[in-house]
Write a protein that holds these residues in place. Structure first.
Motif, PDB file in Angstrom:
ATOM      1  N   GLN A 162       0.832  -1.206   0.000  1.00  0.00           N
ATOM      2  CA  GLN A 162       0.000   0.000   0.000  1.00  0.00           C
ATOM      3  C   GLN A 162       0.870   1.261   0.000  1.00  0.00           C
ATOM      4  OE1 GLN A 162      -3.209  -0.172  -0.620  1.00  0.00           O
ATOM      5  NE2 GLN A 162      -2.971  -2.385  -0.628  1.00  0.00           N
ATOM      6  N   ARG A 163       1.963   1.229   0.736  1.00  0.00           N
ATOM      7  CA  ARG A 163       2.887   2.378   0.759  1.00  0.00           C
ATOM      8  C   ARG A 163       3.531   2.591  -0.607  1.00  0.00           C
ATOM      9  NH1 ARG A 163       4.938   0.229   6.340  1.00  0.00           N
ATOM     10  NH2 ARG A 163       3.547   1.371   7.736  1.00  0.00           N
ATOM     11  N   TRP A 164       3.945   1.486  -1.245  1.00  0.00           N
ATOM     12  CA  TRP A 164       4.513   1.561  -2.607  1.00  0.00           C
ATOM     13  C   TRP A 164       3.523   2.212  -3.556  1.00  0.00           C
ATOM     14  CZ3 TRP A 164       7.512   1.758  -6.628  1.00  0.00           C
ATOM     15  CH2 TRP A 164       7.076   1.309  -7.869  1.00  0.00           C
ATOM     16  N   ARG A 165       2.292   1.742  -3.544  1.00  0.00           N
ATOM     17  CA  ARG A 165       1.279   2.287  -4.458  1.00  0.00           C
ATOM     18  C   ARG A 165       0.974   3.748  -4.152  1.00  0.00           C
ATOM     19  NH1 ARG A 165      -0.478  -0.850  -8.895  1.00  0.00           N
ATOM     20  NH2 ARG A 165      -1.687   1.034  -9.184  1.00  0.00           N
ATOM     21  N   ALA A 166       0.979   4.109  -2.886  1.00  0.00           N
ATOM     22  CA  ALA A 166       0.729   5.507  -2.525  1.00  0.00           C
ATOM     23  C   ALA A 166       1.843   6.422  -3.044  1.00  0.00           C
ATOM     24  CB  ALA A 166       0.583   5.645  -1.015  1.00  0.00           C
ATOM     25  N   LEU A 167       3.073   5.940  -3.016  1.00  0.00           N
ATOM     26  CA  LEU A 167       4.205   6.728  -3.494  1.00  0.00           C
ATOM     27  C   LEU A 167       4.281   6.775  -5.019  1.00  0.00           C
ATOM     28  CD1 LEU A 167       6.933   5.486  -0.995  1.00  0.00           C
ATOM     29  CD2 LEU A 167       6.086   7.829  -1.195  1.00  0.00           C
ATOM     30  N   ALA A 168       4.218   5.606  -5.654  1.00  0.00           N
ATOM     31  CA  ALA A 168       4.451   5.522  -7.103  1.00  0.00           C
ATOM     32  C   ALA A 168       3.188   5.678  -7.933  1.00  0.00           C
ATOM     33  CB  ALA A 168       5.122   4.196  -7.442  1.00  0.00           C
ATOM     34  N   GLY A 169       2.065   5.245  -7.402  1.00  0.00           N
ATOM     35  CA  GLY A 169       0.814   5.242  -8.154  1.00  0.00           C
ATOM     36  C   GLY A 169       0.447   6.556  -8.827  1.00  0.00           C
ATOM     37  N   PRO A 170       0.626   7.700  -8.157  1.00  0.00           N
ATOM     38  CA  PRO A 170       0.257   8.969  -8.794  1.00  0.00           C
ATOM     39  C   PRO A 170       1.038   9.278 -10.077  1.00  0.00           C
ATOM     40  CG  PRO A 170       0.424   9.245  -6.422  1.00  0.00           C
ATOM     41  CD  PRO A 170       0.953   7.873  -6.739  1.00  0.00           C
ATOM     42  N   PHE A 171       2.167   8.629 -10.280  1.00  0.00           N
ATOM     43  CA  PHE A 171       2.967   8.857 -11.489  1.00  0.00           C
ATOM     44  C   PHE A 171       2.466   8.065 -12.695  1.00  0.00           C
ATOM     45  CE2 PHE A 171       5.920  10.081  -8.148  1.00  0.00           C
ATOM     46  CZ  PHE A 171       6.555  11.188  -8.685  1.00  0.00           C
ATOM     47  N   PHE A 172       1.740   6.976 -12.460  1.00  0.00           N
ATOM     48  CA  PHE A 172       1.355   6.085 -13.551  1.00  0.00           C
ATOM     49  C   PHE A 172       0.342   6.751 -14.478  1.00  0.00           C
ATOM     50  CE2 PHE A 172       2.004   2.331 -10.406  1.00  0.00           C
ATOM     51  CZ  PHE A 172       3.378   2.491 -10.491  1.00  0.00           C
ATOM     52  N   VAL A 173       0.626   6.737 -15.788  1.00  0.00           N
ATOM     53  CA  VAL A 173      -0.323   7.270 -16.768  1.00  0.00           C
ATOM     54  C   VAL A 173      -1.211   6.160 -17.326  1.00  0.00           C
ATOM     55  CG1 VAL A 173       1.073   9.288 -17.368  1.00  0.00           C
ATOM     56  CG2 VAL A 173       1.352   7.177 -18.675  1.00  0.00           C
ATOM     57  N   GLU A 174      -0.875   4.919 -17.003  1.00  0.00           N
ATOM     58  CA  GLU A 174      -1.722   3.766 -17.312  1.00  0.00           C
ATOM     59  C   GLU A 174      -1.392   2.666 -16.313  1.00  0.00           C
ATOM     60  OE1 GLU A 174       0.266   1.208 -20.807  1.00  0.00           O
ATOM     61  OE2 GLU A 174      -0.330   3.217 -21.443  1.00  0.00           O
ATOM     62  N   ALA A 175      -2.274   1.703 -16.208  1.00  0.00           N
ATOM     63  CA  ALA A 175      -2.067   0.612 -15.256  1.00  0.00           C
ATOM     64  C   ALA A 175      -0.803  -0.161 -15.616  1.00  0.00           C
ATOM     65  CB  ALA A 175      -3.271  -0.318 -15.251  1.00  0.00           C
ATOM     66  N   PRO A 176       0.001  -0.516 -14.615  1.00  0.00           N
ATOM     67  CA  PRO A 176       1.198  -1.315 -14.891  1.00  0.00           C
ATOM     68  C   PRO A 176       0.840  -2.677 -15.483  1.00  0.00           C
ATOM     69  CG  PRO A 176       1.312  -0.361 -12.697  1.00  0.00           C
ATOM     70  CD  PRO A 176      -0.074  -0.121 -13.208  1.00  0.00           C
ATOM     71  N   SER A 177       1.719  -3.162 -16.329  1.00  0.00           N
ATOM     72  CA  SER A 177       1.596  -4.506 -16.891  1.00  0.00           C
ATOM     73  C   SER A 177       2.601  -5.377 -16.149  1.00  0.00           C
ATOM     74  CB  SER A 177       1.921  -4.455 -18.383  1.00  0.00           C
ATOM     75  OG  SER A 177       2.102  -5.743 -18.895  1.00  0.00           O
ATOM     76  N   VAL A 178       2.121  -6.462 -15.521  1.00  0.00           N
ATOM     77  CA  VAL A 178       2.992  -7.292 -14.686  1.00  0.00           C
ATOM     78  C   VAL A 178       3.019  -8.719 -15.220  1.00  0.00           C
ATOM     79  CG1 VAL A 178       3.380  -8.195 -12.365  1.00  0.00           C
ATOM     80  CG2 VAL A 178       2.475  -5.878 -12.667  1.00  0.00           C
ATOM     81  N   SER A 179       4.236  -9.272 -15.306  1.00  0.00           N
ATOM     82  CA  SER A 179       4.399 -10.687 -15.655  1.00  0.00           C
ATOM     83  C   SER A 179       5.469 -11.264 -14.737  1.00  0.00           C
ATOM     84  CB  SER A 179       4.797 -10.849 -17.125  1.00  0.00           C
ATOM     85  OG  SER A 179       6.025 -10.216 -17.382  1.00  0.00           O
ATOM     86  N   HIS A 180       5.524 -12.593 -14.714  1.00  0.00           N
ATOM     87  CA  HIS A 180       6.498 -13.302 -13.895  1.00  0.00           C
ATOM     88  C   HIS A 180       7.286 -14.235 -14.796  1.00  0.00           C
ATOM     89  CE1 HIS A 180       3.344 -12.110 -11.033  1.00  0.00           C
ATOM     90  NE2 HIS A 180       4.369 -11.896 -10.231  1.00  0.00           N
ATOM     91  N   SER A 181       8.576 -14.365 -14.512  1.00  0.00           N
ATOM     92  CA  SER A 181       9.402 -15.268 -15.300  1.00  0.00           C
ATOM     93  C   SER A 181      10.287 -16.088 -14.365  1.00  0.00           C
ATOM     94  CB  SER A 181      10.271 -14.479 -16.296  1.00  0.00           C
ATOM     95  OG  SER A 181      11.230 -13.707 -15.619  1.00  0.00           O
ATOM     96  N   VAL A 182      10.819 -17.159 -14.941  1.00  0.00           N
ATOM     97  CA  VAL A 182      11.771 -17.992 -14.228  1.00  0.00           C
ATOM     98  C   VAL A 182      12.936 -18.260 -15.168  1.00  0.00           C
ATOM     99  CG1 VAL A 182      10.610 -20.159 -14.868  1.00  0.00           C
ATOM    100  CG2 VAL A 182      12.063 -20.094 -12.856  1.00  0.00           C
ATOM    101  N   GLN A 183      14.143 -18.171 -14.644  1.00  0.00           N
ATOM    102  CA  GLN A 183      15.333 -18.390 -15.456  1.00  0.00           C
ATOM    103  C   GLN A 183      15.432 -19.870 -15.806  1.00  0.00           C
ATOM    104  OE1 GLN A 183      18.924 -16.807 -13.811  1.00  0.00           O
ATOM    105  NE2 GLN A 183      20.213 -17.753 -15.372  1.00  0.00           N
ATOM    106  N   VAL A 184      15.640 -20.174 -17.074  1.00  0.00           N
ATOM    107  CA  VAL A 184      15.746 -21.561 -17.521  1.00  0.00           C
ATOM    108  C   VAL A 184      17.161 -21.956 -17.947  1.00  0.00           C
ATOM    109  CG1 VAL A 184      13.318 -21.788 -18.108  1.00  0.00           C
ATOM    110  CG2 VAL A 184      14.928 -21.004 -19.835  1.00  0.00           C
ATOM    111  N   ILE A 185      17.976 -20.998 -18.270  1.00  0.00           N
ATOM    112  CA  ILE A 185      19.372 -21.269 -18.657  1.00  0.00           C
ATOM    113  C   ILE A 185      20.273 -20.265 -17.952  1.00  0.00           C
ATOM    114  CG2 ILE A 185      21.060 -21.328 -20.527  1.00  0.00           C
ATOM    115  CD1 ILE A 185      18.827 -22.215 -22.377  1.00  0.00           C
TER     116      ILE A 185
END
Length: 96
Positions: free
Chosen positions: A73-96
């Motif tokens: 919640q603190r992160w979103r309160a600090l950074a959220g006002p800067f976003f001009v669109e919703a963040p796109s989030v994905s997750h990855s795992v290293q394979v090599i």
């Protein structure tokens, strides 16, 4: 370990202020025992675009645990006002 990659878009003229806010917010991520790394990259070809790259012990540690905390919640309160669109989030795992 998995890596969260969040694509963040802000107004390019706010870059310096945004970077300072993310540096201040870094502690909110690293306070989680499940957060293993944290960095912010600026995309060269796209002014105002950043990649937030965070290491987690698992997807659940990020999506189910961290997102329910006061630190998120603190992160979103600090950074959220800067976003001009919703963040796109994905997750990855290293394979090599």
């Amino acid at each position: 370990m998995i890596t969260e990659i969040a694509k963040l878009k802000i107004a390019p003229e706010q870059a310096q202020s945004f970077e300072q806010v993310v540096e201040a917010a870094r502690k909110h991520f690293l306070a989680s025992a499940d957060c293993t790394s944290f960095r912010l990259d600026r995309v060269i070809e796209e002014p105002g675009t950043y990649l937030l790259i965070v290491g987690w012990t698992s997807v659940a540690a990020h999506m189910d645990d961290f997102r329910q905390t006061e630190n998120f919640q603190r992160w979103r309160a600090l950074a959220g006002p800067f976003f001009v669109e919703a963040p796109s989030v994905s997750h990855s795992v290293q394979v090599i």
